[in-house]
Design an enzyme around this catalytic site. Structure first.
Site, PDB file in Angstrom:
ATOM      1  N   LYS A 125       0.856  -1.186   0.000  1.00 26.70           N
ATOM      2  CA  LYS A 125       0.000   0.000   0.000  1.00 26.70           C
ATOM      3  C   LYS A 125       0.893   1.237   0.000  1.00 26.70           C
ATOM      4  CE  LYS A 125      -2.579   3.219   2.469  1.00 26.70           C
ATOM      5  NZ  LYS A 125      -1.928   4.198   1.608  1.00 26.70           N
ATOM      6  N   GLY A 169       5.955   4.816   9.024  1.00 28.43           N
ATOM      7  CA  GLY A 169       5.134   6.024   9.053  1.00 28.43           C
ATOM      8  C   GLY A 169       5.148   6.636  10.435  1.00 28.43           C
ATOM      9  N   SER A 170       4.064   7.309  10.778  1.00 22.89           N
ATOM     10  CA  SER A 170       4.032   8.032  12.053  1.00 22.89           C
ATOM     11  C   SER A 170       3.825   7.082  13.226  1.00 22.89           C
ATOM     12  CB  SER A 170       2.900   9.055  12.029  1.00 22.89           C
ATOM     13  OG  SER A 170       1.665   8.391  11.906  1.00 22.89           O
ATOM     14  N   THR A 171       4.258   7.515  14.388  1.00 16.83           N
ATOM     15  CA  THR A 171       4.102   6.714  15.601  1.00 16.83           C
ATOM     16  C   THR A 171       2.622   6.490  15.901  1.00 16.83           C
ATOM     17  OG1 THR A 171       6.237   7.400  16.441  1.00 16.83           O
ATOM     18  CG2 THR A 171       4.644   6.684  18.088  1.00 16.83           C
ATOM     19  N   GLY A 231       1.326   3.878  13.583  1.00  9.73           N
ATOM     20  CA  GLY A 231       1.941   2.599  13.964  1.00  9.73           C
ATOM     21  C   GLY A 231       1.182   1.942  15.100  1.00  9.73           C
ATOM     22  N   GLU A 252       8.509   0.945  11.715  1.00 12.03           N
ATOM     23  CA  GLU A 252       9.596   1.932  11.654  1.00 12.03           C
ATOM     24  C   GLU A 252       8.920   3.291  11.707  1.00 12.03           C
ATOM     25  OE1 GLU A 252      11.820   4.651  10.491  1.00 12.03           O
ATOM     26  OE2 GLU A 252      12.151   3.633   8.564  1.00 12.03           O
ATOM     27  N   CYS A 279      12.748  10.221   8.414  1.00 11.93           N
ATOM     28  CA  CYS A 279      12.522   9.716   9.777  1.00 11.93           C
ATOM     29  C   CYS A 279      13.772   9.864  10.635  1.00 11.93           C
ATOM     30  CB  CYS A 279      12.046   8.269   9.733  1.00 11.93           C
ATOM     31  SG  CYS A 279      13.105   7.206   8.760  1.00 11.93           S
ATOM     32  N   GLU A 290       8.283  15.303  16.250  1.00 13.55           N
ATOM     33  CA  GLU A 290       8.834  15.125  14.905  1.00 13.55           C
ATOM     34  C   GLU A 290       8.133  16.137  13.995  1.00 13.55           C
ATOM     35  OE1 GLU A 290       7.772  11.582  12.471  1.00 13.55           O
ATOM     36  OE2 GLU A 290       9.931  11.437  12.158  1.00 13.55           O
TER      37      GLU A 290
HETATM   38  P1  NAI Z   1       0.935   8.081   8.362  1.00 13.75           P
HETATM   39  O1  NAI Z   1       1.753   7.287   9.312  1.00 13.75           O
HETATM   40  O2  NAI Z   1      -0.496   8.252   8.690  1.00 13.75           O
HETATM   41  O3  NAI Z   1       1.045   7.446   6.891  1.00 13.75           O
HETATM   42  C1  NAI Z   1       1.979   6.445   6.505  1.00 13.75           C
HETATM   43  C2  NAI Z   1       1.256   5.333   5.760  1.00 13.75           C
HETATM   44  O4  NAI Z   1       0.285   4.748   6.639  1.00 13.75           O
HETATM   45  C3  NAI Z   1       0.467   5.815   4.535  1.00 13.75           C
HETATM   46  O5  NAI Z   1       0.532   4.823   3.530  1.00 13.75           O
HETATM   47  C4  NAI Z   1      -0.950   5.911   5.084  1.00 13.75           C
HETATM   48  O6  NAI Z   1      -1.939   5.806   4.092  1.00 13.75           O
HETATM   49  C5  NAI Z   1      -0.982   4.723   6.022  1.00 13.75           C
HETATM   50  N1  NAI Z   1      -2.032   4.792   7.049  1.00 13.75           N
HETATM   51  C6  NAI Z   1      -2.638   5.889   7.560  1.00 13.75           C
HETATM   52  N2  NAI Z   1      -3.584   5.541   8.455  1.00 13.75           N
HETATM   53  C7  NAI Z   1      -3.582   4.187   8.525  1.00 13.75           C
HETATM   54  C8  NAI Z   1      -4.323   3.229   9.270  1.00 13.75           C
HETATM   55  N3  NAI Z   1      -5.284   3.591  10.105  1.00 13.75           N
HETATM   56  N4  NAI Z   1      -4.031   1.926   9.107  1.00 13.75           N
HETATM   57  C9  NAI Z   1      -3.053   1.528   8.271  1.00 13.75           C
HETATM   58  N5  NAI Z   1      -2.342   2.393   7.517  1.00 13.75           N
HETATM   59  C10 NAI Z   1      -2.586   3.703   7.646  1.00 13.75           C
HETATM   60  O7  NAI Z   1       1.652   9.487   8.204  1.00 13.75           O
HETATM   61  P2  NAI Z   1       1.119  10.842   7.499  1.00 13.75           P
HETATM   62  O8  NAI Z   1      -0.238  11.163   8.003  1.00 13.75           O
HETATM   63  O9  NAI Z   1       1.282  10.741   6.037  1.00 13.75           O
HETATM   64  O10 NAI Z   1       2.174  11.905   8.051  1.00 13.75           O
HETATM   65  C11 NAI Z   1       2.016  12.455   9.351  1.00 13.75           C
HETATM   66  C12 NAI Z   1       3.324  12.519  10.071  1.00 13.75           C
HETATM   67  O11 NAI Z   1       3.853  11.223  10.230  1.00 13.75           O
HETATM   68  C13 NAI Z   1       4.440  13.271   9.370  1.00 13.75           C
HETATM   69  O12 NAI Z   1       4.350  14.636   9.566  1.00 13.75           O
HETATM   70  C14 NAI Z   1       5.653  12.685  10.013  1.00 13.75           C
HETATM   71  O13 NAI Z   1       5.902  13.307  11.237  1.00 13.75           O
HETATM   72  C15 NAI Z   1       5.260  11.248  10.255  1.00 13.75           C
HETATM   73  N6  NAI Z   1       5.797  10.366   9.218  1.00 13.75           N
HETATM   74  C16 NAI Z   1       6.903   9.656   9.529  1.00 13.75           C
HETATM   75  C17 NAI Z   1       7.485   8.850   8.577  1.00 13.75           C
HETATM   76  C18 NAI Z   1       8.703   8.082   8.894  1.00 13.75           C
HETATM   77  O14 NAI Z   1       9.381   7.620   7.996  1.00 13.75           O
HETATM   78  N7  NAI Z   1       9.015   7.883  10.147  1.00 13.75           N
HETATM   79  C19 NAI Z   1       6.957   8.758   7.206  1.00 13.75           C
HETATM   80  C20 NAI Z   1       5.739   9.505   7.004  1.00 13.75           C
HETATM   81  C21 NAI Z   1       5.208  10.294   7.985  1.00 13.75           C
END
Ligand code: NAI
Ligand code: MG
Length: 503
Positions: free
Chosen positions: A194, A247-249, A252, A270, A304, A401
């Protein structure tokens, strides 16, 4: 040099934007519409314009993809192929990505905003070599032989874990795809990928290349759409054996909860970070300035492992502040197609607004704005490289973050203080140390609770070098042979031998 005034990023500098060929879900070897027929827009962050309409998956589509992956795992040839054959097909996949790198890099650039040259010269070479690294590992998966008590002998088999859900973010769309897909393929798993809703284009393109390379139908499915629909359906699916998430904590945690409530699938996460970069008095100051600038402004700060908390020892603090301010002025923000540009736009309006609101917060909390702090350009989501001084450990800008080009600069006196403040965070993804003193380097490396420590370097990644989180930055490792283990299960086989009471 592009000035701040002309960083709106509209110029394409002669680049022909490729036609977007792949916009549908990739399930069981075919591109198909979502069952609902719905689509969503993917946006060009340089302008806010729509690039393409992409199929918007939902639970029904995830069910179809999981059924295809389940069949391909339970009855298909991929998990049963000799590792060498899987490796050869993965090598072909890598070759095809390499042959299409020009088009892929441009797609990645318009979808995410990252500078084209970075995508072409940093991201894609890593993607390609990562597929080759794991292709080479596919025929080197072996267990142990066990000499057991009671005249028993045993051995362990490492078997693919099954159908895996790979949920990836938008900051490194292709690299995250490779970090998860390559070891999962090598292990013999089948999968549902995804991509993030902000950046679906390159994963779909790669699905097409995977088919051309000979990866059997059903092994690699790509379901585009939103987290609350596709992501949630994957993490709560009863027929998915593992989810690997970056993705975000906060998300996660939701993924882990969904896994716990459904079939207790294994999870690796991660997550976010707030990594410290510690610069000691004896450091080569110019090197330290360059590392600090890269550590937080590279990839628009959307990393990240970004070194967003920079601690500088008091003996060189004033000189460092002067030099970093100058050096951030030479960091060019602008059209990611311009080869002179260091920093493109933030990925979307939401991230753009979030970063600006943290900058506002920093000012209100009493930190001093040394440089930047404003959006730039007339359209698109561009933000100046921003540095705050007089930051206190308890300020929000030092704790959260931000995921943008915002540095918190802080002064420290002793090694003990540096260690204590570096560890004063809920996260533990990475840390950087700049010193010529081996004793300081060794001591601090061992005292910081983080998954990767860079001494006199930063972002020094390698396919063979695992990285991942301590504390709330998650668990499980990407990269290296550790990542392969995430997609394998250990089975023990025990048998009595001659003379055993069992016989
Ligand atoms: P997110 O963690 O919500 O998105 C990452 C992935 O998770 C995307 O593919 C999203 O569609 C999916 N996702 C979202 N909600 C989900 C759920 N309920 N169940 C399963 N999958 C789900 O992050 P977002 O909203 O794009 O960004 C927000 C903040 O997260 C950023 O500002 C940043 O601080 C952090 N982030 C950290 C990352 C890292 O590599 N550590 C990468 C992306 C975002
Ligand atoms: Mg986009």
């Amino acid at each position: 040099m592009a000035s701040e005034e002309d960083c709106s990023g509209t110029a394409e500098n002669g680049f022909m934007l490729p036609e977007v060929k792949f916009t549908k879900l990739f399930i069981n070897g075919s591109f198909v519409d979502a069952v609902s027929g719905k689509t969503f827009e993917t946006i060009d962050p340089r302008t806010g314009d729509v690039i393409a309409e992409i199929a918007s998956g939902d639970k029904e589509d995830v069910d179809l993809a999981v059924a295809a992956a389940r069949d391909a795992f339970d009855d298909g040839k991929w998990p049963r192929l000799p590792g060498y054959q899987r490796g050869r097909i993965m090598m072909k996949f890598a070759d095809l990505i390499e042959q299409h790198v020009e088009e892929l890099a441009v797609l990645e650039c318009i979808d995410s905003g990252k500078p084209l040259l970075v995508s072409k010269l940093v991201d894609f070479p890593s993607v390609i070599s990562m597929f080759r690294y794991y292709a080479g590992a596919a025929d080197k998966i072996h267990g142990e032989t066990l000499k057991l008590a009671q005249e028993l002998q045993g051995y362990t088999l490492k078997e693919p874990i099954g159908v895996v859900g790979l949920i990836i973010p938008w900051n490194y769309p292709m690299l995250m795809f490779a970090l998860k897909v390559a070891p999962a393929l090598a292990a013999g798993c089948t999968m549902i990928v995804k991509p993030a809703e902000q950046t679906p284009l390159t994963a779909l393109y790669c699905a097409h290349l995977a088919k051309q390379a000979g990866i059997p139908d059903g092994v690699l499915n790509v379901v585009t759409g939103f987290g609350r629909t596709v992501g949630a359906a994957i993490s709560s699916h009863m027929d998915v054996d593992k989810v690997s998430f970056t993705g975000s904590t906060e998300t996660g945690r939701v993924v882990m909860e969904a896994a716990a409530r459904s079939n207790l699938k294994s999870v690796s996460l991660e997550l976010g970070g707030k990594s410290p970069l510690l610069i000691f008095d004896d450091a080569d100051i110019d090197m330290a300035v360059e590392l600090a600038r890269q550590a937080v402004f590279f990839n628009q700060g959307e990393i990240c492992v970004a070194g967003s908390r920079v601690f500088v020892q008091e003996g060189i603090y004033d000189e460092f502040v002067k030099k970093i301010a100058l050096s951030s002025k030479e960091w060019i923000v602008g059209d990611p197609f311009d080869p002179r540009v260091n920093q493109g736009p933030q990925v979307d309006k939401r991230q753009f607004d979030k970063i600006l609101s943290y900058i506002d917060h920093g000012k209100r909390e009493g930190a001093t704005l040394l440089t930047g702090g404003k959006p730039c350009g007339e359209k698109g989501y561009y933000i100046e490289p921003t540095i705050f001084t007089d930051v206190k450990d308890d300020m929000l800008i030092a704790k959260d973050e931000i995921f943008g080009p915002v540095m918190s600069l802080m002064k420290f006196s002793t090694v003990e203080e540096a260690i204590q403040r570096a560890n004063y965070t809920k996260y533990g993804l990475a840390a950087g140390i700049v010193t010529k003193d081996l004793n300081i380097a060794n001591r601090v490396s061992r005292s910081i609770r983080a998954g990767i420590i860079w001494v006199n370097c930063y972002f020094a990644f390698d396919n063979d070098c695992p990285f991942g989180g301590y504390k709330m930055s998650g668990f499980g490792r990407d990269s290296g042979l550790h990542a392969l283990e995430k997609y394998l299960k250990v089975k023990s086989v025990v048998t009595p031998i001659y003379g055993s009471p069992w016989l």
